[in-house]
Design an enzyme around this catalytic site. Structure first.
Site, PDB file in Angstrom:
ATOM      1  N   GLY A  40     -59.814  61.467  22.383  1.00  0.00           N
ATOM      2  CA  GLY A  40     -61.118  60.863  21.876  1.00  0.00           C
ATOM      3  C   GLY A  40     -60.354  60.258  20.573  1.00  0.00           C
ATOM      4  O   GLY A  40     -59.798  61.403  19.775  1.00  0.00           O
ATOM      5  N   ASN A  44     -58.608  63.048  17.919  1.00  0.00           N
ATOM      6  CA  ASN A  44     -56.999  63.011  17.792  1.00  0.00           C
ATOM      7  C   ASN A  44     -56.726  62.719  16.347  1.00  0.00           C
ATOM      8  O   ASN A  44     -55.970  63.288  15.716  1.00  0.00           O
ATOM      9  CB  ASN A  44     -56.640  61.623  18.377  1.00  0.00           C
ATOM     10  CG  ASN A  44     -56.797  61.624  19.915  1.00  0.00           C
ATOM     11  OD1 ASN A  44     -56.933  62.858  20.518  1.00  0.00           O
ATOM     12  ND2 ASN A  44     -56.637  60.617  20.514  1.00  0.00           N
ATOM     13  N   ASN A 185     -55.749  46.956  14.987  1.00  0.00           N
ATOM     14  CA  ASN A 185     -54.377  46.327  15.395  1.00  0.00           C
ATOM     15  C   ASN A 185     -54.504  44.813  15.396  1.00  0.00           C
ATOM     16  O   ASN A 185     -55.514  44.088  15.425  1.00  0.00           O
ATOM     17  CB  ASN A 185     -53.966  46.934  16.512  1.00  0.00           C
ATOM     18  CG  ASN A 185     -54.998  46.597  17.620  1.00  0.00           C
ATOM     19  OD1 ASN A 185     -55.878  45.626  18.017  1.00  0.00           O
ATOM     20  ND2 ASN A 185     -54.981  47.543  18.857  1.00  0.00           N
ATOM     21  N   ASP A 247     -44.488  57.663  25.740  1.00  0.00           N
ATOM     22  CA  ASP A 247     -45.953  57.600  25.907  1.00  0.00           C
ATOM     23  C   ASP A 247     -46.751  57.187  24.669  1.00  0.00           C
ATOM     24  O   ASP A 247     -46.471  57.714  23.693  1.00  0.00           O
ATOM     25  CB  ASP A 247     -46.665  58.734  26.512  1.00  0.00           C
ATOM     26  CG  ASP A 247     -47.925  58.741  26.926  1.00  0.00           C
ATOM     27  OD1 ASP A 247     -48.801  57.746  26.597  1.00  0.00           O
ATOM     28  OD2 ASP A 247     -48.349  59.829  27.475  1.00  0.00           O
ATOM     29  N   GLY A 252     -51.889  55.068  17.916  1.00  0.00           N
ATOM     30  CA  GLY A 252     -52.801  54.746  16.520  1.00  0.00           C
ATOM     31  C   GLY A 252     -53.577  55.658  15.874  1.00  0.00           C
ATOM     32  O   GLY A 252     -53.567  55.613  14.598  1.00  0.00           O
ATOM     33  N   ASP A 253     -53.842  56.385  16.672  1.00  0.00           N
ATOM     34  CA  ASP A 253     -54.742  57.767  16.007  1.00  0.00           C
ATOM     35  C   ASP A 253     -53.848  58.686  15.375  1.00  0.00           C
ATOM     36  O   ASP A 253     -54.294  59.206  14.228  1.00  0.00           O
ATOM     37  CB  ASP A 253     -55.483  58.384  17.193  1.00  0.00           C
ATOM     38  CG  ASP A 253     -56.557  57.757  17.810  1.00  0.00           C
ATOM     39  OD1 ASP A 253     -57.183  56.840  17.318  1.00  0.00           O
ATOM     40  OD2 ASP A 253     -56.668  58.066  19.186  1.00  0.00           O
TER      41      ASP A 253
END
Length: 304
Positions: A40, A44, A185, A247, A252-253
């Site tokens: 989430g 995160n 982004n 991975d 981004g979080d």
């Protein structure tokens, strides 16, 4: 308690399947690995800031199920203040995630109890909002809740960072113009502006357009190309750290949460962006979402 970072947002259970390829319609394909973890965007970002040493408070809604109980235990194990975390009437949010061999991912989200984080809930936690250094928001909760959070933070002169993910064309620019940091982004930037963002020049033009609409600081995350920071007087590309990605889920979080941490600790914007880039680069070399986020001590050992 005065916090360094207050995150208002979502929590999910991540269901991560590592795939060689996506199956076509009607096909069953064996996958090499599966992991379940905590995710989430809100959770995160809160965990990333907390693991770096910030005092973090979280306003969220977990599900009325075993996953919700696990989420609460996870927040507490990461030393996150859960005063603002309620238990909803719906099931927990969930995110099936598919990661291919190039580390790219495809994500579905089921919001569940996150939809119960309404504007009225925030009114119960005014103390948390007025006693923090920065408020961090995303878009896996109702937009109206984010608008109310922005208005409350503005009332108390608390800076706001809005990460408009996932992108929503209904996002009100009048509220976006009230935040201090807006961090999409390039895809989200294109969705919101209706402008192309296929190269750096186009991204700069779209970001500058948002500045003319009143946004104070645009921070565009560009993956392996780095981060573009644009405001009224500045346009600067902070290069990414080159690593071998395994991975990218939650990268981004990790960037948003770590930037909030560094900014709350008093770093100026370009230095905080550089350090957040470094933090996010480490996370993509590990599998999983929150489990890939290092502590401050681990980060020192991994980057030295």
């Amino acid at each position: 308690m005065k916090s360094d970072v207050l995150v208002i947002g979502s929590n999910m259970i991540d269901l991560i399947t590592y795939i060689d390829r996506m199956p076509v319609e009607g096909e069953t394909v064996e996958s090499p690995d599966f992991q379940m973890g905590f995710g989430g965007k809100g959770a995160n970002q809160a965990v990333a800031a907390a693991r770096l040493g910030s005092k973090v408070s979280f306003i969220s809604m977990v599900g009325n199920d075993s996953f919700g109980k696990q989420q609460l235990a996870n927040f507490k194990s990461n030393s996150i203040d859960t005063t603002g975390v309620g238990v909803g009437s719906k099931s927990s949010g969930a995110a099936p995630i598919f990661v291919d061999p190039t580390s790219d991912n495809r994500i579905l989200i089921i919001k569940g109890a996150n939809n119960e984080l309404t504007p009225a809930v925030l009114d119960n936690y005014i103390d948390l909002i007025q006693n923090t250094k920065i408020v961090v928001l995303q878009q896996e909760i109702p937009l109206e809740t984010n608008y109310h959070a922005i208005d409350l933070a503005n009332e108390f002169k608390i800076p706001v960072l809005l990460n408009p993910a996932p992108a929503n064309k209904e996002l009100d620019i009048n509220h976006v113009s009230k935040v201090d940091f807006f961090s999409p982004n390039e895809t989200e930037l294109s969705t919101l502006t209706g402008m192309p963002t296929s190269n750096l020049d186009e991204i700069k033009r779209a970001a500058s357009r948002m500045v003319t609409m009143g946004v104070k600081n645009i921070i565009v995350t560009l993956g392996s190309k780095g981060v573009l920071w644009v405001n009224n007087t500045n346009s600067e590309l902070i290069p990414a750290i080159k690593v071998k990605a395994v991975d990218t889920t939650g990268a981004g979080d990790s960037f948003i949460g770590s930037f909030a941490h560094y900014y709350a600790q008093g770093e100026d914007i370009p230095v905080a962006l550089k350090h957040a880039n470094q933090y996010a680069a480490v996370t993509v070399t590990r599998k999983g979402t929150q489990k890939s986020y290092p502590t401050a001590t681990e980060l020192l050992s991994l980057t030295n």
